[in-house]
Design a protein around this motif. Structure first.
Motif, PDB file in Angstrom:
ATOM      1  N   UNK A  79      -6.924  -7.169   2.117  1.00 28.96           N
ATOM      2  CA  UNK A  79      -5.916  -6.900   3.135  1.00 28.96           C
ATOM      3  C   UNK A  79      -4.618  -6.494   2.456  1.00 28.96           C
ATOM      4  N   UNK A  80      -3.980  -5.480   3.029  1.00 28.52           N
ATOM      5  CA  UNK A  80      -2.664  -5.072   2.564  1.00 28.52           C
ATOM      6  C   UNK A  80      -1.680  -5.461   3.663  1.00 28.52           C
ATOM      7  N   UNK A  81      -0.789  -6.380   3.337  1.00 31.99           N
ATOM      8  CA  UNK A  81       0.132  -6.947   4.320  1.00 31.99           C
ATOM      9  C   UNK A  81       1.349  -6.037   4.511  1.00 31.99           C
ATOM     10  N   UNK A 118     -24.126  -5.688  -8.330  1.00 35.19           N
ATOM     11  CA  UNK A 118     -23.785  -4.263  -8.395  1.00 35.19           C
ATOM     12  C   UNK A 118     -23.716  -3.575  -7.028  1.00 35.19           C
ATOM     13  N   UNK A 119     -24.334  -4.179  -6.003  1.00 36.51           N
ATOM     14  CA  UNK A 119     -24.305  -3.569  -4.669  1.00 36.51           C
ATOM     15  C   UNK A 119     -23.257  -4.212  -3.767  1.00 36.51           C
ATOM     16  N   UNK A 120     -22.309  -4.912  -4.341  1.00 39.58           N
ATOM     17  CA  UNK A 120     -21.242  -5.513  -3.542  1.00 39.58           C
ATOM     18  C   UNK A 120     -20.389  -4.424  -2.920  1.00 39.58           C
ATOM     19  N   UNK A 121     -19.684  -4.739  -1.850  1.00 43.15           N
ATOM     20  CA  UNK A 121     -18.838  -3.753  -1.185  1.00 43.15           C
ATOM     21  C   UNK A 121     -17.501  -4.384  -0.814  1.00 43.15           C
ATOM     22  N   UNK A 122     -16.570  -3.505  -0.466  1.00 45.34           N
ATOM     23  CA  UNK A 122     -15.210  -3.930  -0.154  1.00 45.34           C
ATOM     24  C   UNK A 122     -14.838  -3.390   1.216  1.00 45.34           C
ATOM     25  N   UNK A 123     -14.245  -4.249   2.037  1.00 47.91           N
ATOM     26  CA  UNK A 123     -13.681  -3.835   3.326  1.00 47.91           C
ATOM     27  C   UNK A 123     -12.167  -3.868   3.173  1.00 47.91           C
ATOM     28  N   UNK A 124     -11.519  -2.749   3.399  1.00 56.26           N
ATOM     29  CA  UNK A 124     -10.068  -2.643   3.216  1.00 56.26           C
ATOM     30  C   UNK A 124      -9.409  -2.652   4.583  1.00 56.26           C
ATOM     31  N   UNK A 125      -8.479  -3.595   4.771  1.00 59.06           N
ATOM     32  CA  UNK A 125      -7.764  -3.698   6.040  1.00 59.06           C
ATOM     33  C   UNK A 125      -6.277  -3.540   5.750  1.00 59.06           C
ATOM     34  N   UNK A 126      -5.737  -2.422   6.166  1.00 58.59           N
ATOM     35  CA  UNK A 126      -4.319  -2.173   5.969  1.00 58.59           C
ATOM     36  C   UNK A 126      -3.552  -2.445   7.246  1.00 58.59           C
ATOM     37  N   UNK A 127      -2.479  -3.215   7.152  1.00 56.00           N
ATOM     38  CA  UNK A 127      -1.647  -3.497   8.314  1.00 56.00           C
ATOM     39  C   UNK A 127      -0.961  -2.209   8.768  1.00 56.00           C
ATOM     40  N   UNK A 128      -0.757  -2.077  10.058  1.00 56.96           N
ATOM     41  CA  UNK A 128      -0.156  -0.857  10.608  1.00 56.96           C
ATOM     42  C   UNK A 128       1.286  -0.686  10.154  1.00 56.96           C
ATOM     43  N   UNK A 129       1.945  -1.764   9.772  1.00 59.55           N
ATOM     44  CA  UNK A 129       3.357  -1.678   9.375  1.00 59.55           C
ATOM     45  C   UNK A 129       3.560  -1.519   7.877  1.00 59.55           C
ATOM     46  N   UNK A 130       2.489  -1.501   7.096  1.00 60.25           N
ATOM     47  CA  UNK A 130       2.622  -1.423   5.644  1.00 60.25           C
ATOM     48  C   UNK A 130       2.793   0.018   5.181  1.00 60.25           C
ATOM     49  N   UNK A 132       1.675   3.222   3.485  1.00 57.43           N
ATOM     50  CA  UNK A 132       0.335   3.791   3.323  1.00 57.43           C
ATOM     51  C   UNK A 132      -0.037   3.934   1.848  1.00 57.43           C
ATOM     52  N   UNK A 133       0.930   4.079   0.995  1.00 61.32           N
ATOM     53  CA  UNK A 133       0.669   4.244  -0.436  1.00 61.32           C
ATOM     54  C   UNK A 133      -0.031   3.021  -1.016  1.00 61.32           C
ATOM     55  N   UNK A 134       0.262   1.830  -0.498  1.00 66.89           N
ATOM     56  CA  UNK A 134      -0.406   0.619  -0.982  1.00 66.89           C
ATOM     57  C   UNK A 134      -1.891   0.648  -0.633  1.00 66.89           C
ATOM     58  N   UNK A 135      -2.219   1.085   0.598  1.00 66.74           N
ATOM     59  CA  UNK A 135      -3.627   1.173   1.018  1.00 66.74           C
ATOM     60  C   UNK A 135      -4.345   2.214   0.173  1.00 66.74           C
ATOM     61  N   UNK A 136      -3.691   3.333  -0.074  1.00 67.43           N
ATOM     62  CA  UNK A 136      -4.294   4.396  -0.884  1.00 67.43           C
ATOM     63  C   UNK A 136      -4.520   3.919  -2.310  1.00 67.43           C
ATOM     64  N   UNK A 137      -3.628   3.101  -2.831  1.00 67.90           N
ATOM     65  CA  UNK A 137      -3.823   2.599  -4.202  1.00 67.90           C
ATOM     66  C   UNK A 137      -5.042   1.668  -4.270  1.00 67.90           C
ATOM     67  N   UNK A 138      -5.303   0.895  -3.204  1.00 66.21           N
ATOM     68  CA  UNK A 138      -6.496   0.045  -3.172  1.00 66.21           C
ATOM     69  C   UNK A 138      -7.744   0.925  -3.079  1.00 66.21           C
ATOM     70  N   UNK A 139      -7.683   1.975  -2.272  1.00 69.04           N
ATOM     71  CA  UNK A 139      -8.812   2.911  -2.157  1.00 69.04           C
ATOM     72  C   UNK A 139      -9.073   3.579  -3.507  1.00 69.04           C
ATOM     73  N   UNK A 140      -8.010   3.997  -4.184  1.00 67.91           N
ATOM     74  CA  UNK A 140      -8.168   4.616  -5.506  1.00 67.91           C
ATOM     75  C   UNK A 140      -8.780   3.642  -6.509  1.00 67.91           C
TER      76      UNK A 140
END
Length: 133
Positions: A62-64, A93-105, A107-115
């Motif tokens: 989660x990105x707050x 090796x087959x683990x996965x990640x769910x990314x939840x970005x807060x609407x008020x954060x 966007x660059x922080x969410x993109x850095x987690x995606x990267x």
């Protein structure tokens, strides 16, 4: 009334009937080519009523609004996030990640987690609704 008796040839060609014929041929050509196109054949996966027996690890990142990053509810720094994701991938090796970005954060922080997930080659998804509902 004066009747023209000159037998001189016409020096112009009436192109209207030729254009009418060209338009009719164009319409016929368009209709025939679209009727012959069948579309794409796609092999869709078949749904199964059997639940999957494979259980893989899922990390929720989660990105707050203030830019803080949480992994499964625990606050971590960006280097710690990278280390935890690497450790989780080493375990499963087959683990996965769910990314939840807060609407008020930012966007660059969410993109850095995606990267980061792309760099670590970890499968990920973006959470667009509440988890568990």
């Amino acid at each position: 009334m004066h009747v023209q008796e000159d037998a001189k040839p016409y020096d112009t060609i009436n192109v209207t009937p030729m254009l009418d014929l060209a338009y009719v041929l164009l319409v016929v050509f368009i209709l025939m080519t679209t009727a012959s196109v069948q579309g794409l054949s796609i092999n869709m996966p078949k749904p199964s009523n059997k639940p999957s027996t494979e259980k893989h690890e899922l990390k929720v990142v989660q990105v707050m609004p203030d830019g803080a990053v949480l992994i499964n509810g625990a606050s971590v720094s960006f280097p710690e996030l990278e280390a935890q994701l690497q450790q989780a991938k080493a375990r499963d090796p087959k683990m996965s990640v769910a990314i939840k970005g807060d609407a008020r954060t930012q966007y660059a922080k969410v993109v850095s987690v995606i990267d980061l997930c792309n760099r670590l080659e970890v499968p990920m998804g973006l959470v667009t609704s509440r988890i568990g509902t």
